[in-house]
Design a protein around this motif. Structure first.
Motif, PDB file in Angstrom:
ATOM      1  N   MET A 129      -0.412  42.310 -49.786  1.00  0.00           N
ATOM      2  CA  MET A 129      -0.395  41.068 -50.087  1.00  0.00           C
ATOM      3  C   MET A 129       0.753  40.316 -50.932  1.00  0.00           C
ATOM      4  O   MET A 129       1.412  39.359 -50.529  1.00  0.00           O
ATOM      5  N   GLU A 130       1.050  41.084 -52.009  1.00  0.00           N
ATOM      6  CA  GLU A 130       2.127  40.642 -52.934  1.00  0.00           C
ATOM      7  C   GLU A 130       3.509  40.804 -52.162  1.00  0.00           C
ATOM      8  O   GLU A 130       4.353  40.019 -52.198  1.00  0.00           O
ATOM      9  N   GLU A 131       3.472  41.909 -51.266  1.00  0.00           N
ATOM     10  CA  GLU A 131       4.854  42.154 -50.763  1.00  0.00           C
ATOM     11  C   GLU A 131       5.011  41.086 -49.704  1.00  0.00           C
ATOM     12  O   GLU A 131       6.012  40.545 -49.322  1.00  0.00           O
ATOM     13  N   GLN A 132       4.103  40.853 -48.884  1.00  0.00           N
ATOM     14  CA  GLN A 132       4.056  39.636 -48.043  1.00  0.00           C
ATOM     15  C   GLN A 132       4.362  38.150 -48.746  1.00  0.00           C
ATOM     16  O   GLN A 132       5.068  37.654 -48.000  1.00  0.00           O
ATOM     17  N   ALA A 133       3.771  38.131 -49.539  1.00  0.00           N
ATOM     18  CA  ALA A 133       4.070  36.962 -50.537  1.00  0.00           C
ATOM     19  C   ALA A 133       5.569  36.809 -50.887  1.00  0.00           C
ATOM     20  O   ALA A 133       6.258  35.712 -50.781  1.00  0.00           O
TER      21      ALA A 133
ATOM     22  N   THR B 159       4.311  23.947 -47.700  1.00  0.00           N
ATOM     23  CA  THR B 159       3.409  23.826 -48.724  1.00  0.00           C
ATOM     24  C   THR B 159       1.884  24.048 -48.439  1.00  0.00           C
ATOM     25  O   THR B 159       0.959  24.596 -49.246  1.00  0.00           O
ATOM     26  N   LEU B 160       1.484  23.812 -47.123  1.00  0.00           N
ATOM     27  CA  LEU B 160       0.091  24.197 -46.627  1.00  0.00           C
ATOM     28  C   LEU B 160      -0.050  25.731 -46.693  1.00  0.00           C
ATOM     29  O   LEU B 160      -1.105  26.399 -47.232  1.00  0.00           O
ATOM     30  N   ALA B 161       1.005  26.342 -46.179  1.00  0.00           N
ATOM     31  CA  ALA B 161       0.834  27.801 -46.183  1.00  0.00           C
ATOM     32  C   ALA B 161       0.563  28.517 -47.798  1.00  0.00           C
ATOM     33  O   ALA B 161      -0.085  29.399 -47.689  1.00  0.00           O
ATOM     34  N   SER B 162       1.572  27.999 -48.380  1.00  0.00           N
ATOM     35  CA  SER B 162       1.546  28.442 -49.754  1.00  0.00           C
ATOM     36  C   SER B 162       0.315  28.321 -50.387  1.00  0.00           C
ATOM     37  O   SER B 162      -0.363  29.220 -51.086  1.00  0.00           O
ATOM     38  N   TYR B 163      -0.348  27.115 -50.296  1.00  0.00           N
ATOM     39  CA  TYR B 163      -1.686  26.812 -50.962  1.00  0.00           C
ATOM     40  C   TYR B 163      -2.811  27.685 -50.441  1.00  0.00           C
ATOM     41  O   TYR B 163      -3.374  28.233 -51.257  1.00  0.00           O
TER      42      TYR B 163
ATOM     43  N   HIS C 186      -4.874  30.719 -52.485  1.00  0.00           N
ATOM     44  CA  HIS C 186      -6.063  30.974 -52.644  1.00  0.00           C
ATOM     45  C   HIS C 186      -6.620  32.225 -52.009  1.00  0.00           C
ATOM     46  O   HIS C 186      -7.579  33.019 -52.686  1.00  0.00           O
ATOM     47  N   MET C 187      -5.958  33.021 -51.188  1.00  0.00           N
ATOM     48  CA  MET C 187      -6.334  34.387 -50.812  1.00  0.00           C
ATOM     49  C   MET C 187      -5.971  35.270 -51.802  1.00  0.00           C
ATOM     50  O   MET C 187      -6.875  36.273 -52.174  1.00  0.00           O
ATOM     51  N   GLU C 188      -4.926  35.061 -52.552  1.00  0.00           N
ATOM     52  CA  GLU C 188      -4.643  35.758 -53.747  1.00  0.00           C
ATOM     53  C   GLU C 188      -5.599  35.817 -54.910  1.00  0.00           C
ATOM     54  O   GLU C 188      -5.989  36.798 -55.354  1.00  0.00           O
ATOM     55  N   ILE C 189      -6.068  34.385 -54.980  1.00  0.00           N
ATOM     56  CA  ILE C 189      -7.155  34.274 -56.196  1.00  0.00           C
ATOM     57  C   ILE C 189      -8.339  35.023 -55.808  1.00  0.00           C
ATOM     58  O   ILE C 189      -8.963  35.597 -56.710  1.00  0.00           O
ATOM     59  N   ALA C 190      -8.902  34.754 -54.514  1.00  0.00           N
ATOM     60  CA  ALA C 190      -9.940  35.592 -54.075  1.00  0.00           C
ATOM     61  C   ALA C 190      -9.726  37.189 -54.203  1.00  0.00           C
ATOM     62  O   ALA C 190     -10.694  37.805 -54.693  1.00  0.00           O
ATOM     63  N   SER C 191      -8.677  37.509 -53.760  1.00  0.00           N
ATOM     64  CA  SER C 191      -8.413  38.982 -54.038  1.00  0.00           C
ATOM     65  C   SER C 191      -8.567  39.699 -55.425  1.00  0.00           C
ATOM     66  O   SER C 191      -9.095  40.723 -55.816  1.00  0.00           O
ATOM     67  N   TYR C 192      -7.786  38.823 -56.519  1.00  0.00           N
ATOM     68  CA  TYR C 192      -7.957  39.418 -57.829  1.00  0.00           C
ATOM     69  C   TYR C 192      -9.569  39.311 -58.355  1.00  0.00           C
ATOM     70  O   TYR C 192      -9.698  39.868 -59.284  1.00  0.00           O
ATOM     71  N   ARG C 193     -10.142  38.244 -57.877  1.00  0.00           N
ATOM     72  CA  ARG C 193     -11.587  38.144 -58.425  1.00  0.00           C
ATOM     73  C   ARG C 193     -12.651  39.400 -57.906  1.00  0.00           C
ATOM     74  O   ARG C 193     -13.104  39.935 -58.825  1.00  0.00           O
ATOM     75  N   ILE C 194     -12.230  39.764 -56.705  1.00  0.00           N
ATOM     76  CA  ILE C 194     -12.775  40.937 -56.061  1.00  0.00           C
ATOM     77  C   ILE C 194     -12.339  42.206 -57.008  1.00  0.00           C
ATOM     78  O   ILE C 194     -13.113  43.022 -57.336  1.00  0.00           O
ATOM     79  N   LEU C 195     -11.069  42.275 -57.174  1.00  0.00           N
ATOM     80  CA  LEU C 195     -10.229  43.548 -57.940  1.00  0.00           C
ATOM     81  C   LEU C 195     -10.780  43.540 -59.246  1.00  0.00           C
ATOM     82  O   LEU C 195     -11.298  44.595 -60.014  1.00  0.00           O
TER      83      LEU C 195
ATOM     84  N   GLU D 176      -3.477  31.091 -59.996  1.00  0.00           N
ATOM     85  CA  GLU D 176      -4.328  29.852 -60.202  1.00  0.00           C
ATOM     86  C   GLU D 176      -3.287  28.652 -60.356  1.00  0.00           C
ATOM     87  O   GLU D 176      -3.430  27.474 -60.025  1.00  0.00           O
ATOM     88  N   ALA D 177      -2.241  28.993 -61.428  1.00  0.00           N
ATOM     89  CA  ALA D 177      -1.260  27.906 -61.808  1.00  0.00           C
ATOM     90  C   ALA D 177      -0.377  27.470 -60.772  1.00  0.00           C
ATOM     91  O   ALA D 177      -0.164  26.481 -60.509  1.00  0.00           O
ATOM     92  N   MET D 178      -0.117  28.452 -59.842  1.00  0.00           N
ATOM     93  CA  MET D 178       0.575  28.109 -58.750  1.00  0.00           C
ATOM     94  C   MET D 178       0.021  27.164 -57.761  1.00  0.00           C
ATOM     95  O   MET D 178       0.511  26.222 -57.159  1.00  0.00           O
ATOM     96  N   ALA D 179      -1.569  27.696 -57.500  1.00  0.00           N
ATOM     97  CA  ALA D 179      -2.050  26.708 -56.598  1.00  0.00           C
ATOM     98  C   ALA D 179      -2.521  25.316 -57.266  1.00  0.00           C
ATOM     99  O   ALA D 179      -2.287  24.302 -56.513  1.00  0.00           O
ATOM    100  N   ASP D 180      -2.591  25.381 -58.599  1.00  0.00           N
ATOM    101  CA  ASP D 180      -2.982  23.979 -59.184  1.00  0.00           C
ATOM    102  C   ASP D 180      -1.465  23.001 -58.933  1.00  0.00           C
ATOM    103  O   ASP D 180      -1.523  21.958 -58.623  1.00  0.00           O
ATOM    104  N   TRP D 181      -0.202  23.754 -59.136  1.00  0.00           N
ATOM    105  CA  TRP D 181       0.944  23.212 -58.924  1.00  0.00           C
ATOM    106  C   TRP D 181       0.806  22.649 -57.631  1.00  0.00           C
ATOM    107  O   TRP D 181       1.384  21.325 -57.459  1.00  0.00           O
ATOM    108  N   LEU D 182       0.625  23.251 -56.590  1.00  0.00           N
ATOM    109  CA  LEU D 182       0.811  22.968 -55.266  1.00  0.00           C
ATOM    110  C   LEU D 182      -0.094  21.694 -54.977  1.00  0.00           C
ATOM    111  O   LEU D 182       0.166  20.926 -54.275  1.00  0.00           O
TER     112      LEU D 182
END
Ligand code: MG
Ligand code: FE
Length: 168
Positions: free
Chosen positions: A18-22, A98-102, A106-115, A139-145
Motif C-alpha cells: 500500500m505504501e509503495e502504491q501511495a 484530492t478525492l483519491a488521496s482522501y 483513510h485506507m491507510e488509517i484503517a490498515s494501521y489501526r488493524i496492524l 491522520e494529519a494528511m487526511a485532516d489537511w485534505l
C-alpha cells in the motif's frame, strides 16, 4: 499463535505494498500540480513521510524473515485501486486527485489501526510504535485534505471560469 502471526504478516505485507502504491500515486500527481502550490507542497511532504514508512515496514518485514518479493501478490491486489487513483486523469484531475488521496489516506488509517491491534496481540511493542507513528502521519494528511478540499474545489472552478488550465 502461528495462525495469528501468519495473519499479521499478511497484513504487514499488504501495508508495505500500500505504501509503495501511495508513492506511485503521489509521485505521479505532484508534478502536475503547478497551479496548486499548497497542495503540491503538502503532497511533497507526505511523499517524504511515505518513503520513511515504506522503509520502516520493509525493515519490520526483514526482521520477521519475510522477503520483500512476497510483496508482489499484494501489489497485484492493489493495482486496480492504484490505477483508479493515479491513472486516468481528466481535466479536473486536481479535484479527482484530492478525492483519491482522501480515500487512500483513510485506507491507510484503517490498515494501521488493524496492524496496531494485531502487533499488540502478538506482544510486539516496537512494531506497535512504528504503526502509531505512521497512523498519526496518515491522520494529519487526511485532516489537511479535509480542511483544504473546499478551497481546492473553488480554485479549480474559478480557473475554469477564466479559461485557465484548470485541471492542474
Ligand atoms: Mg502511508
Ligand atoms: Fe498516507
Amino acid at each position: 499463535m502461528e495462525q495469528m502471526r501468519k495473519s499479521y504478516l499478511g497484513w504487514l505485507r499488504d501495508a508495505h505494498a500500500m505504501e509503495e502504491q501511495a508513492l506511485t500515486m503521489m509521485q505521479g500527481m505532484v508534478n502536475r500540480l503547478e497551479h496548486y502550490p499548497e497542495l503540491r507542497d503538502r503532497i511533497q511532504t507526505h511523499i517524504a513521510e511515505t518513503e520513511g514508512q515504506e522503509a520502516e515496514l520493509r525493515r519490520l518485514l526483514d526482521g520477521y524473515g519475510e522477503s520483500s518479493s512476497m510483496v508482489k501478490d499484494a501489489m497485484g491486489k492493489l493495482a486496480a485501486v492504484g490505477q483508479a487513483m493515479s491513472g486516468v486523469f481528466a481535466s479536473d484531475e486536481v479535484v479527482k486527485g484530492t478525492l483519491a488521496s482522501y480515500t487512500f489516506e483513510h485506507m491507510e488509517i484503517a490498515s494501521y489501526r488493524i496492524l496496531i491491534a494485531a502487533a499488540g496481540q502478538l506482544g510486539d511493542s516496537q512494531a506497535v510504535e512504528v504503526f502509531r507513528r505512521c497512523l498519526s502521519e496518515e491522520e494529519a494528511m487526511a485532516d489537511w485534505l479535509a480542511n483544504h478540499s473546499s478551497e481546492i474545489t473553488r480554485q479549480f472552478l474559478a480557473r475554469t471560469e477564466l479559461d485557465l488550465p484548470a485541471g492542474r
